[in-house]
Design a protein around this motif. Structure first.
Motif, PDB file in Angstrom:
ATOM      1  N   THR A  77       0.832  -1.201   0.000  1.00 35.92           N
ATOM      2  CA  THR A  77       0.000   0.000   0.000  1.00 35.92           C
ATOM      3  C   THR A  77       0.869   1.254   0.000  1.00 35.92           C
ATOM      4  O   THR A  77       0.641   2.196  -0.768  1.00 35.92           O
ATOM      5  CB  THR A  77      -0.909   0.003   1.247  1.00 35.92           C
ATOM      6  OG1 THR A  77      -1.627  -1.218   1.289  1.00 35.92           O
ATOM      7  CG2 THR A  77      -1.868   1.161   1.222  1.00 35.92           C
ATOM      8  N   ILE A  80       2.635   1.851  -3.380  1.00 31.51           N
ATOM      9  CA  ILE A  80       1.758   2.258  -4.479  1.00 31.51           C
ATOM     10  C   ILE A  80       1.302   3.711  -4.301  1.00 31.51           C
ATOM     11  O   ILE A  80       1.393   4.524  -5.221  1.00 31.51           O
ATOM     12  CB  ILE A  80       0.550   1.309  -4.570  1.00 31.51           C
ATOM     13  CG1 ILE A  80       1.001  -0.048  -5.116  1.00 31.51           C
ATOM     14  CG2 ILE A  80      -0.539   1.907  -5.464  1.00 31.51           C
ATOM     15  CD1 ILE A  80      -0.051  -1.139  -5.025  1.00 31.51           C
ATOM     16  N   LEU A  81       0.836   4.052  -3.110  1.00 30.56           N
ATOM     17  CA  LEU A  81       0.251   5.386  -2.937  1.00 30.56           C
ATOM     18  C   LEU A  81       1.293   6.457  -2.668  1.00 30.56           C
ATOM     19  O   LEU A  81       1.078   7.624  -2.934  1.00 30.56           O
ATOM     20  CB  LEU A  81      -0.770   5.359  -1.801  1.00 30.56           C
ATOM     21  CG  LEU A  81      -2.003   4.509  -2.081  1.00 30.56           C
ATOM     22  CD1 LEU A  81      -2.975   4.591  -0.921  1.00 30.56           C
ATOM     23  CD2 LEU A  81      -2.682   4.940  -3.370  1.00 30.56           C
ATOM     24  N   HIS A  98       2.807   3.252  -8.437  1.00 30.78           N
ATOM     25  CA  HIS A  98       2.663   4.683  -8.199  1.00 30.78           C
ATOM     26  C   HIS A  98       2.205   5.408  -9.462  1.00 30.78           C
ATOM     27  O   HIS A  98       1.438   6.368  -9.393  1.00 30.78           O
ATOM     28  CB  HIS A  98       3.972   5.266  -7.685  1.00 30.78           C
ATOM     29  CG  HIS A  98       3.807   6.633  -7.097  1.00 30.78           C
ATOM     30  ND1 HIS A  98       3.025   6.878  -6.002  1.00 30.78           N
ATOM     31  CD2 HIS A  98       4.292   7.834  -7.480  1.00 30.78           C
ATOM     32  CE1 HIS A  98       3.046   8.167  -5.716  1.00 30.78           C
ATOM     33  NE2 HIS A  98       3.804   8.770  -6.604  1.00 30.78           N
ATOM     34  N   ALA A 101      -1.407   5.077  -9.529  1.00 30.78           N
ATOM     35  CA  ALA A 101      -2.036   5.965  -8.549  1.00 30.78           C
ATOM     36  C   ALA A 101      -2.110   7.386  -9.096  1.00 30.78           C
ATOM     37  O   ALA A 101      -3.100   8.092  -8.906  1.00 30.78           O
ATOM     38  CB  ALA A 101      -1.256   5.931  -7.235  1.00 30.78           C
ATOM     39  N   ARG A 102      -1.080   7.798  -9.811  1.00 30.31           N
ATOM     40  CA  ARG A 102      -1.052   9.155 -10.374  1.00 30.31           C
ATOM     41  C   ARG A 102      -2.154   9.332 -11.419  1.00 30.31           C
ATOM     42  O   ARG A 102      -2.672  10.420 -11.611  1.00 30.31           O
ATOM     43  CB  ARG A 102       0.326   9.413 -11.007  1.00 30.31           C
ATOM     44  CG  ARG A 102       1.024  10.611 -10.417  1.00 30.31           C
ATOM     45  CD  ARG A 102       2.392  10.795 -11.027  1.00 30.31           C
ATOM     46  NE  ARG A 102       3.318   9.777 -10.548  1.00 30.31           N
ATOM     47  CZ  ARG A 102       4.267   9.198 -11.299  1.00 30.31           C
ATOM     48  NH1 ARG A 102       4.413   9.533 -12.572  1.00 30.31           N
ATOM     49  NH2 ARG A 102       5.050   8.286 -10.788  1.00 30.31           N
ATOM     50  N   GLY A 106      -5.278   4.151  -8.470  1.00 31.53           N
ATOM     51  CA  GLY A 106      -4.665   3.605  -7.259  1.00 31.53           C
ATOM     52  C   GLY A 106      -5.459   2.456  -6.670  1.00 31.53           C
ATOM     53  O   GLY A 106      -4.893   1.468  -6.214  1.00 31.53           O
ATOM     54  N   TYR A 234      -1.641  10.162  -3.347  1.00 30.33           N
ATOM     55  CA  TYR A 234      -2.789  10.260  -4.230  1.00 30.33           C
ATOM     56  C   TYR A 234      -3.994   9.633  -3.578  1.00 30.33           C
ATOM     57  O   TYR A 234      -3.958   8.480  -3.177  1.00 30.33           O
ATOM     58  CB  TYR A 234      -2.481   9.600  -5.573  1.00 30.33           C
ATOM     59  CG  TYR A 234      -1.480  10.415  -6.321  1.00 30.33           C
ATOM     60  CD1 TYR A 234      -1.893  11.504  -7.076  1.00 30.33           C
ATOM     61  CD2 TYR A 234      -0.121  10.163  -6.203  1.00 30.33           C
ATOM     62  CE1 TYR A 234      -0.967  12.302  -7.723  1.00 30.33           C
ATOM     63  CE2 TYR A 234       0.806  10.951  -6.839  1.00 30.33           C
ATOM     64  CZ  TYR A 234       0.387  12.018  -7.598  1.00 30.33           C
ATOM     65  OH  TYR A 234       1.295  12.808  -8.223  1.00 30.33           O
ATOM     66  N   LEU A 236      -7.621   7.944  -3.173  1.00 28.35           N
ATOM     67  CA  LEU A 236      -8.347   6.962  -3.977  1.00 28.35           C
ATOM     68  C   LEU A 236      -9.624   7.623  -4.481  1.00 28.35           C
ATOM     69  O   LEU A 236     -10.349   8.250  -3.732  1.00 28.35           O
ATOM     70  CB  LEU A 236      -8.712   5.751  -3.114  1.00 28.35           C
ATOM     71  CG  LEU A 236      -7.527   4.984  -2.559  1.00 28.35           C
ATOM     72  CD1 LEU A 236      -8.012   3.824  -1.725  1.00 28.35           C
ATOM     73  CD2 LEU A 236      -6.638   4.486  -3.676  1.00 28.35           C
ATOM     74  N   VAL A 382      -5.285   3.781   4.273  1.00 28.41           N
ATOM     75  CA  VAL A 382      -4.745   4.937   3.565  1.00 28.41           C
ATOM     76  C   VAL A 382      -4.694   6.141   4.496  1.00 28.41           C
ATOM     77  O   VAL A 382      -3.776   6.960   4.427  1.00 28.41           O
ATOM     78  CB  VAL A 382      -5.609   5.221   2.317  1.00 28.41           C
ATOM     79  CG1 VAL A 382      -5.214   6.523   1.682  1.00 28.41           C
ATOM     80  CG2 VAL A 382      -5.463   4.085   1.322  1.00 28.41           C
TER      81      VAL A 382
END
Lengths: 514, 162
Positions: A77, A80-81, A98, A101-102, A106, A234, A236, A382
């Motif tokens: 997590t 990725i974020l 990532h 996510a951008r 995400g 970022y 969600l 998150v």
């Protein structure tokens, strides 16, 4: 079908409400701590050690198994974020995760990571169930000479595989080996390098060194850099579910990642770094649109994440059946076993089947719990990323000092933590990998013990290591691993002369603390 | 701001440090009288490791002056923040036995928060105090560990009891 009977018995142990509760607590805190930026699985396990002290061993290790798997889920997590991989196994995930996510995908990246981790974790745990007893049978053929050679191989791979330069890897390894010398020699009772400090007679604790390098050193490094770096989180948004196309593009990488991750994880090859990297390369080769890789291809998240979790289960096979840690996380788990006076290996399977099989069964259970925790509740985890950085890092150090102090209830451990932390900061700045130091610290004394036993049996004849075929083979592989890359580098340097500098060092910008 | 040249100096310090550590281990092992009559005594591995440390140290020194180093272009480091975090930890272990877990950990929390740019000192102290008190209660009463309450507090409470 002894194995299935044993596993069934393990489920009976792990499914008692009491142990199930500890498993659930383990996966929850494992995920919660693993999600925090800068905290990888190794540190999560080390920081949560004190929580298990009050439990009896079986429950403690059931909780531990949950923490270990939870930390693996939580780590993906973060990468990725936040693009902040907490350990080397998540570096590859971070690239495309990532990027997704951008682009506002995400949620899909997290979903493919979580489902892939579940599938890979379950298959690999099943493989572990059957491989571990086979490894135990193999271990019974091993004498001290073979064990010594195996440990040398593990030390070599951890050192040669990680990091950008062999010299820096070896520096870290030898520091760990030197720290491992401190204390009373197990065979003669003689004190070594204690310098008259009574607290040093028990040796320097692996957990203190791991927390010092991973938590204190890393916090000092982040403190020195945070003014110069910005981080982007970022949120969600949009659909939380994977589309039909996402599923179609994910399921094969999950399975291929598992196939790569588990076998490589069982080898003394430094844990998850190699399988995740290989999985990325394989998926890129097989993808219909390889040009998407690096820009948010879902295959590049699904495959490496599956490989990462499968190798996490693979690492447990040599740890439980041979007592051989092949990654920094495994080294800390071994330290936890030693804290309870247990030595993993064939005798552990004989004497504590409840513990071993209860722990393996709880890995299956933990995986199911984690899928539930991570798919619907991901929004909650998150939120943990939003903790203000000053309080986050202050909290990390509070828990680091708590963990170091409660090991032996003395302040000397905090002083050692401080010294190791400053050393870790220096190593981080100079790009010296820290994992070899942790593995060297715990494996060094074990290797020495086997070496001396082997020579005692052979009455001082050092040729035992080469006349025993298994031992000789392992030592030759270890030697090739060190010499091979040197020769290759020498050759490529020779070829590249004139065409500029033949620099094959890997990117040195931001290697995480593993 | 740390330049490439000081990165090289840092690597040289690391290399030199390893050589010194190798020397220290060798000397200490030589000075320790050997006991027991094992085939391989407790001195062999210290000598091997000290030899390894010296060799690796030399190789790092060579890299520092001529080879590839990390961040050769220099790396910006906020050393003031590093010093503040390190000081916070040192204060904690120096005061832990006397003041106890809660006050010394509160100071650590506030120092680290400041190093990471948290400017509201009172808020940071309050959160640190809450976390320290929570861990003290949870770990000592919930999990049966022994975080120190501090010799001052102990003296006060034992005076009450008399």
């Amino acid at each position: 079908m002894d194995t299935l009977a044993a596993l069934g018995h393990g489920f009976l142990v792990a499914l008692t409400p009491y142990n199930l509760l500890w498993s659930a607590i383990g996966v929850t805190v494992g995920t919660a701590v693993g999600v925090l930026p800068g905290i990888g699985p190794a540190l999560t396990v080390a920081l949560l050690l004190p929580v298990t002290y009050g439990l009896e061993p079986t429950s403690a290790f059931i909780m531990f198994a949950g923490i270990y798997y939870g930390a693996m889920y939580g780590g993906s997590t973060t990468s990725i974020l936040l693009n902040a991989p907490g350990e080397s196994g998540s570096i590859v995930t971070a690239i495309d995760g990532h990027a997704m996510a951008r682009q506002g995908r995400g949620a899909q990246a997290l979903a493919t990571a979580a489902i892939g981790s579940f599938i890979a974790g379950t298959i690999a745990t099943a493989a572990l169930t059957f491989v571990a007893p086979l490894m135990v049978k193999m271990a019974l053929l091993f004498g001290p000479a073979e064990y010594f050679a195996l440990m040398v191989l593990a030390l070599t791979t951890v050192t040669a595989v990680l990091g950008s330069s062999l010299a820096r890897g070896l520096a870290s390894l030898f520091l760990g080996l030197a720290l491992g010398l401190v204390g009373i020699d197990m065979q003669t009772g003689q004190a070594r390098l204690a310098f008259g400090v009574p607290e040093l007679l028990d040796g320097i604790d692996t957990v203190v060194v791991a927390v010092g390098l991973f938590a204190v050193g890393e916090t000092l490094y982040v403190a020195s850099r945070h003014r110069f770096e910005t981080e982007e989180i970022y949120a969600l948004k949009g659909s939380k579910w994977m589309s039909r196309e996402d599923w179609a593009r994910s399921w094969k990488p999950w399975l291929r990642g598992t196939l790569l991750g588990f076998p490589i994880g069982t080898l003394p090859a430094g844990g998850s770094e190699i399988p995740t990297f290989l999985s990325y390369l394989v998926e890129k080769r097989l993808a219909k649109k390889p040009e998407e890789f690096g820009k948010g291809a879902i295959e590049a998240v699904a495959g490496p994440e599956a490989a990462n979790n499968a190798s996490a289960a693979g690492v447990l096979a040599p740890l439980l059946s041979l007592g051989l840690p092949t990654s920094a996380t495994a080294a800390i788990m071994l330290a936890a076993f030693q804290q309870y006076g247990l030595q993993p290996g064939p005798t552990l399977f004989d004497n504590n089947p409840e513990l071993v099989w209860g722990m393996i069964a709880s890995l299956y259970i933990g995986n199911v719990l984690l899928l539930v925790l991570n798919l619907p509740l991901v929004g909650f985890w998150v939120k943990l990323l939003l903790i203000p950085r000053p309080w986050l890092y202050a909290g990390i150090l509070v828990f680091s000092s708590l963990g170091a102090y409660t090991l032996n209830n003395n302040v000397i451990d905090l002083v050692i933590l401080w010294v190791i932390g400053l050393l870790g900061f220096g190593m981080r700045v100079l790009n010296v990998p820290v994992a070899p130091c942790v593995v060297g610290l715990i494996l060094g004394p074990l290797a020495e013990q086997q070496f001396r036993r082997a020579l005692a049996i052979s009455q001082g004849d050092p040729s035992v290591f080469l006349t025993h075929p298994i031992s000789a083979a392992l030592l030759i592989i270890a030697a090739l691993l060190v010499i091979g890359p040197m020769v290759l580098r020498y050759r490529s340097n020779g070829a590249a002369k004139g065409a500029g500098k033949g620099d094959n060092a890997s990117p040195s910008g931001s290697h995480p603390a593993t | 701001m740390t330049t490439g040249r000081s990165m090289r100096a840092g690597e040289a310090v690391l290399g030199g440090g390893l050589i010194a550590l190798g020397g220290l281990i060798a000397v200490e092992t030589m000075l320790t009288p050997s006991v027991g009559r094992a085939v391989v005594g407790p001195a062999l591995f210290p000598y091997l490791i000290s030899g390894g440390l010296v060799l690796v140290g030399l190789s790092l020194l060579r890299e520092a002056f001529a080879g590839a180093i990390a961040h050769a272009e220099g790396l910006e480091l906020d050393l003031w923040a590093v010093a503040l975090v390190a000081a916070g930890l040192a204060v904690q272990f120096l005061l832990l036995d006397t003041l106890g877990w809660i006050p010394s950990t509160t100071i650590l929390f506030a120092a680290v928060s400041r190093a990471f740019g948290g400017r509201r000192l009172m808020v940071n102290l309050a959160i640190g105090l809450a976390l320290a008190a929570f861990t003290f209660v949870a770990f000592n009463y919930g999990l049966g560990l022994n975080l120190p309450e501090g010799s001052i507090v102990e003296r006060l409470t034992s005076a009450d009891a008399e």
